[in-house]
Enzyme design. Structure first.
Site, PDB file in Angstrom:
ATOM      1  CD  GLU A  55       6.087  -3.803   3.609  1.00 28.38           C
ATOM      2  OE1 GLU A  55       5.256  -4.515   3.984  1.00 28.38           O
ATOM      3  OE2 GLU A  55       6.494  -2.876   4.315  1.00 28.38           O
ATOM      4  CB  SER A  74     -12.006   7.479  -3.237  1.00 27.15           C
ATOM      5  OG  SER A  74     -10.355   7.951  -2.189  1.00 27.15           O
ATOM      6  CE  LYS A 113      -6.101   2.043  -0.525  1.00 28.37           C
ATOM      7  NZ  LYS A 113      -7.012   1.632   1.280  1.00 28.37           N
ATOM      8  CE  LYS A 153      -3.845   2.412   2.408  1.00 26.48           C
ATOM      9  NZ  LYS A 153      -5.038   2.083   3.275  1.00 26.48           N
ATOM     10  NE  ARG A 159      -6.129   9.044   3.856  1.00 29.26           N
ATOM     11  CZ  ARG A 159      -4.333   9.801   3.825  1.00 29.26           C
ATOM     12  NH1 ARG A 159      -4.379  11.141   3.452  1.00 29.26           N
ATOM     13  NH2 ARG A 159      -4.159   8.615   3.293  1.00 29.26           N
ATOM     14  CE  LYS A 203      -3.484   7.879   7.107  1.00 31.90           C
ATOM     15  NZ  LYS A 203      -5.215   7.234   6.837  1.00 31.90           N
ATOM     16  CE1 TYR A 219     -14.783   2.932  -2.763  1.00 38.64           C
ATOM     17  CE2 TYR A 219     -12.840   3.666  -4.089  1.00 38.64           C
ATOM     18  CZ  TYR A 219     -13.867   2.921  -2.119  1.00 38.64           C
ATOM     19  OH  TYR A 219     -12.721   3.736  -1.663  1.00 38.64           O
TER      20      TYR A 219
HETATM   21  C1  PBG Z   1      -7.384   3.952   6.304  1.00 37.79           C
HETATM   22  C2  PBG Z   1      -7.742   2.892   4.168  1.00 37.79           C
HETATM   23  C3  PBG Z   1      -7.330   3.640   3.661  1.00 37.79           C
HETATM   24  C4  PBG Z   1      -8.263   3.754   2.292  1.00 37.79           C
HETATM   25  C5  PBG Z   1      -8.871   2.036   2.915  1.00 37.79           C
HETATM   26  N1  PBG Z   1      -8.362   1.965   3.767  1.00 37.79           N
HETATM   27  C6  PBG Z   1      -7.124   5.417   3.567  1.00 37.79           C
HETATM   28  C7  PBG Z   1      -5.675   5.841   4.024  1.00 37.79           C
HETATM   29  O1  PBG Z   1      -5.132   5.338   4.121  1.00 37.79           O
HETATM   30  O2  PBG Z   1      -5.573   6.713   4.320  1.00 37.79           O
HETATM   31  C8  PBG Z   1      -8.067   4.070   0.764  1.00 37.79           C
HETATM   32  C9  PBG Z   1      -9.233   3.482   0.114  1.00 37.79           C
HETATM   33  C10 PBG Z   1      -9.123   4.925  -0.684  1.00 37.79           C
HETATM   34  O3  PBG Z   1      -8.891   5.778  -1.933  1.00 37.79           O
HETATM   35  O4  PBG Z   1     -10.471   4.458  -1.763  1.00 37.79           O
HETATM   36  N2  PBG Z   1      -6.390   3.062   6.150  1.00 37.79           N
END
Ligand code: PBG
Length: 329
Positions: free
Chosen positions: A239, A280, A254, A196, A206, A223, A319
């Site tokens: 990982e 998203s 992701k 990720k 978010r 992050k 989505y």
């Molecule tokens: C939470 C999480 C996130 C997403 C899925 N689980 C956001 C992040 O890590 O800040 C993102 C999913 C998306 O953008 O559709 N840890």
């Protein structure tokens, strides 16, 4: 002389094209992300995700039945937690009667065969909008992993089939796997968000959960100390291999579209199912361009989803799942 092989023969019309097509999208490819909120009769459109909604649990029931009738058999749940329940340690995440736990029961009640996966990370529960516990300027690893293991147990007790840790703490898959085994949940799956990346494509998500890192002095604004640097490729393999050794049943890359090189590389390297998350921001980009009339929404949607499967994804969290399945008929 003309070439003996003319590749255009296999492209002459739709009949021959469909006969030789290598990648076919079906409802079984999808994992449907769902956002839940407190309340009754709530179906709120997410501003930066047109035509995507947060549901209260009563409306969730209807939505889940609709998904099932379309052949969509797996959901990934996210809870939007009220601000007054947020703290640094994600205490509310462990509440056996919390929104997530009730959402799991709701889905299982209306549709017992629906596969329920749950997001495991602290950000929706964190006053700071971080996936882990904050201490002395840092997101601390091992204490966070312990909370995530408890959170996972709580989801499984509520009825979740799979937990999906999305936090990127080191060693959390092992911590969660041991907790599950120790408590007799030997059949619970773990889908690890194993590669990720620290991506700007998560913005609309978010907004959906009101979970962005807060703009407060000393709190990290991003992050990057736990999610991966998007410049890296070998690290994704490392990982992913570690998560499999620690007990992950499914691994994930992701975001999606910008990371299909990583999907292919991991698919070639591992022998467990590989998921991809079309996040998203990817959804929002296409919606915005289509609204302006600049892109053909359905054509681009299908092209992107097909590209993800062609790249090697066995599972696509998207989505667009419902739209794609309706379009395919
Ligand atoms: C939470 C999480 C996130 C997403 C899925 N689980 C956001 C992040 O890590 O800040 C993102 C999913 C998306 O953008 O559709 N840890």
């Amino acid at each position: 002389m003309y070439p003996l092989r003319r590749n255009r023969r296999l492209r002459t019309n739709e009949s021959i094209r469909s006969l030789v097509r290598e990648t076919i999208i079906t409802p079984h490819d999808f994992l449907v992300p769902l956002f839940v909120v407190e309340g009754k009769g709530v179906k709120e459109e997410i501003a930066s995700m047109p035509n995507y909604f947060r549901y209260s649990l009563d409306i969730l029931e209807t939505e889940v039945k609709t998904l099932w009738s379309l052949g969509l058999k797996s959901v990934l749940l996210f809870a939007k937690v009220p601000d007054n329940l947020k703290d640094n340690k994600g205490t509310e995440a462990l509440n056996p009667n919390g929104l997530m736990q009730r959402a799991i029961k709701t889905v299982k009640h209306v549709c017992p065969d629906m596969l329920v996966m749950t997001d495991v990370a602290l950000d929706p529960y964190s006053v700071y909008g971080h996936d882990g516990i904050f201490e002395n300027g840092n997101i601390i690893n091992d204490d966070t992993a312990e909370v995530l293991a408890e959170m996972s147990l709580s989801h499984v007790i509520a009825g979740a089939d799979f937990v999906a840790p999305s936090d990127m703490m080191d060693g959390r898959i092992l911590t969660i796997r041991e907790a599950l085994e120790d408590n007799g949940f030997i059949d619970t799956g773990i889908m690890s968000y194993s590669a990720k990346y620290a991506s700007a494509f998560y913005g609309p998500f978010r907004d959906a959960l009101d979970s962005a890192p807060v703009d407060v002095k000393d709190i990290p604004k991003d992050k990057k100390t736990y999610q991966m640097d998007f410049a890296n490729r070998f690290e994704a393999i490392r990982e992913t291999e570690m998560d499999i050794e620690e007990g992950a049943d499914i691994v994930m890359v992701k975001p999606g579209l910008c990371y299909l090189d990583i999907v292919r590389e991991i698919k070639n390297d591992v022998d467990v199912p590989v998921a991809v998350y079309q996040v998203s921001g990817e959804y929002a980009m296409l919606k915005a361009a289509a609204e302006k009339g600049w892109l053909d929404h359905d054509a681009v949607m299908l092209e992107q989803i097909t590209a993800m499967k062609r790249a090697g994804a066995d599972i696509i969290a998207s989505y667009f799942a419902k739209d794609v399945v309706k379009l395919l008929g």
